[in-house]
Design a protein around this motif. Structure first.
Motif, short mmCIF file in Angstrom:
data_model
loop_
_atom_site.label_atom_id
_atom_site.label_comp_id
_atom_site.label_asym_id
_atom_site.label_seq_id
_atom_site.Cartn_x
_atom_site.Cartn_y
_atom_site.Cartn_z
N THR A 135 -44.26 -2.70 18.14
CA THR A 135 -44.06 -3.42 16.88
C THR A 135 -42.75 -2.94 16.28
OG1 THR A 135 -46.44 -3.61 16.49
CG2 THR A 135 -44.99 -3.90 14.59
N ILE A 136 -41.83 -3.86 16.05
CA ILE A 136 -40.49 -3.48 15.62
C ILE A 136 -40.53 -2.91 14.21
CG2 ILE A 136 -38.16 -4.28 15.12
CD1 ILE A 136 -38.53 -6.44 17.20
N THR A 137 -40.00 -1.69 14.09
CA THR A 137 -39.81 -1.04 12.79
C THR A 137 -38.43 -0.40 12.79
OG1 THR A 137 -40.68 1.10 13.51
CG2 THR A 137 -42.28 -0.51 12.68
N SER A 138 -38.00 0.04 11.65
CA SER A 138 -36.69 0.70 11.58
C SER A 138 -36.70 2.02 12.34
CB SER A 138 -36.31 0.94 10.12
OG SER A 138 -37.28 1.75 9.47
N SER A 139 -37.88 2.58 12.61
CA SER A 139 -37.95 3.87 13.29
C SER A 139 -37.81 3.74 14.81
CB SER A 139 -39.27 4.58 12.96
OG SER A 139 -40.37 3.79 13.41
N ASN A 140 -38.22 2.60 15.40
CA ASN A 140 -38.08 2.50 16.85
C ASN A 140 -36.82 1.72 17.28
OD1 ASN A 140 -38.93 -0.12 16.31
ND2 ASN A 140 -40.96 0.13 17.26
N ILE A 141 -36.09 1.17 16.32
CA ILE A 141 -34.76 0.63 16.63
C ILE A 141 -33.75 1.18 15.60
CG2 ILE A 141 -35.52 -1.46 17.83
CD1 ILE A 141 -35.01 -3.00 15.19
N PRO A 142 -33.62 2.51 15.52
CA PRO A 142 -32.77 3.10 14.47
C PRO A 142 -31.29 2.75 14.63
CG PRO A 142 -33.42 4.76 16.08
CD PRO A 142 -34.23 3.53 16.39
N LEU A 143 -30.82 2.63 15.86
CA LEU A 143 -29.39 2.36 16.06
C LEU A 143 -29.03 0.95 15.58
CD1 LEU A 143 -28.85 3.96 19.59
CD2 LEU A 143 -28.37 4.95 17.33
N LEU A 144 -29.86 -0.02 15.93
CA LEU A 144 -29.62 -1.40 15.48
C LEU A 144 -29.79 -1.50 13.98
CD1 LEU A 144 -29.01 -4.33 16.08
CD2 LEU A 144 -31.44 -4.70 16.54
N THR A 145 -30.79 -0.80 13.43
CA THR A 145 -31.00 -0.81 11.98
C THR A 145 -29.78 -0.28 11.25
OG1 THR A 145 -33.39 -0.53 12.25
CG2 THR A 145 -32.46 0.06 10.12
N GLY A 146 -29.20 0.82 11.77
CA GLY A 146 -28.00 1.38 11.15
C GLY A 146 -26.83 0.42 11.23
N ALA A 147 -26.70 -0.27 12.37
CA ALA A 147 -25.60 -1.22 12.53
C ALA A 147 -25.75 -2.40 11.58
CB ALA A 147 -25.55 -1.72 13.97
N LEU A 148 -26.99 -2.88 11.37
CA LEU A 148 -27.23 -3.98 10.44
C LEU A 148 -26.88 -3.58 9.02
CD1 LEU A 148 -30.62 -5.28 11.90
CD2 LEU A 148 -28.39 -6.39 12.10
N LYS A 149 -27.26 -2.37 8.64
CA LYS A 149 -26.93 -1.89 7.29
C LYS A 149 -25.43 -1.78 7.10
CE LYS A 149 -31.22 0.64 6.40
NZ LYS A 149 -31.84 1.97 6.14
N ALA A 150 -24.73 -1.32 8.15
CA ALA A 150 -23.28 -1.21 8.06
C ALA A 150 -22.61 -2.57 7.89
CB ALA A 150 -22.74 -0.53 9.31
N LEU A 151 -23.27 -3.62 8.42
CA LEU A 151 -22.74 -4.97 8.27
C LEU A 151 -23.18 -5.62 6.95
CD1 LEU A 151 -23.36 -6.28 11.92
CD2 LEU A 151 -21.16 -5.74 10.87
N GLY A 152 -23.98 -4.91 6.17
CA GLY A 152 -24.44 -5.44 4.88
C GLY A 152 -25.63 -6.37 5.00
N ILE A 153 -26.36 -6.30 6.13
CA ILE A 153 -27.52 -7.15 6.35
C ILE A 153 -28.76 -6.39 5.87
CG2 ILE A 153 -28.92 -8.36 8.06
CD1 ILE A 153 -26.41 -8.62 9.77
N ILE A 154 -29.31 -6.82 4.76
CA ILE A 154 -30.45 -6.16 4.15
C ILE A 154 -31.66 -7.08 4.23
CG2 ILE A 154 -31.32 -5.02 2.07
CD1 ILE A 154 -28.84 -3.70 3.27
N GLY A 155 -32.82 -6.51 4.51
CA GLY A 155 -34.03 -7.31 4.58
C GLY A 155 -34.76 -7.10 5.88
N ASP A 156 -35.87 -7.82 6.04
CA ASP A 156 -36.72 -7.64 7.22
C ASP A 156 -36.35 -8.55 8.38
OD1 ASP A 156 -38.11 -5.75 5.80
OD2 ASP A 156 -39.70 -7.12 5.17
N ILE A 157 -35.47 -9.53 8.16
CA ILE A 157 -35.14 -10.51 9.19
C ILE A 157 -33.72 -10.27 9.68
CG2 ILE A 157 -34.91 -12.97 9.69
CD1 ILE A 157 -36.96 -13.49 7.46
N PHE A 158 -33.54 -10.34 10.98
CA PHE A 158 -32.21 -10.10 11.54
C PHE A 158 -32.06 -10.86 12.86
CE2 PHE A 158 -35.15 -6.83 12.90
CZ PHE A 158 -34.96 -6.77 14.27
N ASP A 159 -30.82 -11.06 13.27
CA ASP A 159 -30.51 -11.73 14.54
C ASP A 159 -30.00 -10.70 15.56
OD1 ASP A 159 -31.10 -14.21 13.48
OD2 ASP A 159 -29.04 -14.54 12.78
N CYS A 160 -30.41 -10.88 16.78
CA CYS A 160 -29.92 -10.01 17.87
C CYS A 160 -30.28 -10.66 19.20
CB CYS A 160 -30.51 -8.60 17.77
SG CYS A 160 -32.27 -8.53 18.18
#
Length: 357
Positions: A58-83
């Motif tokens: 189940t996708i959480t910020s803890s099991n995809i920390p690298l992608l989560t960090g990259a999304l935050k760096a791009l200013g993408i906030i929220g639970d929905i994202f593209d990849c």
């Protein structure tokens, strides 16, 4: 785009090495199902981020920390994202290869032999993250077939390149050792794109009979004479144009065969050698000192016995033939280094200072 609740590579075949799910819209809470022989690699903007192993995730910020960090760096906030999610198999695969390569220029005429080869390579993905970056990022692969075609071309290119580093003499004499070197090079190169080579087998190496004769020396003279004949014919046909028109003409036509014949004679003429008495190394005739150990190559000095006339090595006090003293008046000692003759009783050479006995 609709939010994907579940991602899984359910229809993977035994020949499929990877599958790419492009342009997914996921959310924290989406399910990623990875089978026992798979990895799932999260991929975005040409870069691989997190890798999930077998299991239901189940996708959480803890099991995809690298992608989560990259999304935050791009200013993408929220639970929905593209990849993108690229599934990679960790099974073993076989890639058949085959083709033709040329040896390195060999001998005086720079002969290059055309060598046929075929075989297979067993491999598997060792680093899924590096593999995805190299194939789906740098090389723009979209399907498993794209990856397989690249790997097959990769093998052939490395084999052709490596055969080009070995002359025909080495290939004929040490065919197995040469293919081992080629296989080792392929293994080293494969590790750089995330692959592990389990085995690389050359099932056949086709070396033309002409190349075997050339390597054995039996066909070298005939090939050189043929080369001379063809060269002379080409130059003769070029009279009035090309190099001949530039003033070379018959001069080059006559000179080239002569030079080639001269080179052939020099190559065939046996070279006279001198064996060092100290280390046994072979040296060209005319050398005064050994190129391996520096010892003198001059013939050992001899002292003639005044009684029986037998020759004895310099420094001997008594004749080995009759036992008479060798230091009697009138017997000269030859210097072992410079060859100068010294009066009897001298302990050092009067010419170079070398000890005489």
């Amino acid at each position: 785009m609709p939010i994907i609740e579940r991602v899984a590579w359910d229809n993977a075949g035994p020949e499929d090495i990877a599958y790419r799910f492009p342009k997914l819209t996921l959310k924290y809470g989406s399910q990623v199902i990875v089978k026992e022989n798979q990895w799932a690699v999260f991929f975005r903007d040409g870069k691989a981020y997190d890798v999930l192993g077998p299991g239901r995730h189940t996708i959480t910020s803890s099991n995809i920390p690298l992608l989560t960090g990259a999304l935050k760096a791009l200013g993408i906030i929220g639970d929905i994202f593209d990849c993108e999610v690229v599934f990679v198999s960790n099974s073993q695969f076989r890639a058949n290869f085959g083709g033709k390569a040329y040896s390195a220029p060999s001998g005086d005429i720079k002969y290059q032999a055309e060598i046929g080869f075929y075989g297979y390579m067993l491999y598997k993905v060792e680093d899924p993250k590096l593999f995805v970056v190299e194939f789906f990022g740098n090389r723009g692969a979209s399907t498993s077939r794209d990856v397989e075609n690249y790997i097959r071309g990769f093998i052939n290119e490395r084999i052709i390149s490596e055969f080009g580093r070995h002359d025909i003499f080495e290939i004929v004499k040490n065919a197995d050792a040469t293919t081992d070197k080629v296989a080792l090079k392929i293994s080293d190169e494969a590790a750089r794109i995330g692959l592990k080579v389990i085995d690389c087998v050359f099932e056949g190496i086709n070396i033309p009979e002409e190349a075997r004769r050339f390597a054995s020396g039996l066909g070298t003279q005939a090939m050189m004479m043929q080369y001379m004949k063809e060269t002379a014919g080409e130059l003769k046909g070029a009279e009035g144009g090309g190099a001949a028109a530039a003033g070379l003409g018959a001069g080059v036509g006559l000179t080239m065969p002569f030079l080639m014949a001269q080179q052939l004679q020099q190559a065939q003429a046996p070279q006279q050698l001198i064996v060092c008495p100290n280390c046994g190394a072979k040296n060209p005739a005319g050398m005064k000192f050994c190129g391996q150990c520096g010892s003198s190559l001059l013939p050992p000095a001899k002292v003639k016995c005044p009684n029986c006339g037998a020759e004895n090595p310099a420094g001997m006090k008594f004749c080995g033939n009759c036992g008479s003293p060798l230091t009697q008046t009138g017997v000269e000692t030859t210097c072992p280094k410079c060859g100068a003759k010294n009066p009897p009783g001298m302990k050092f050479c009067g010419n170079c200072g070398t000890k005489l006995g």
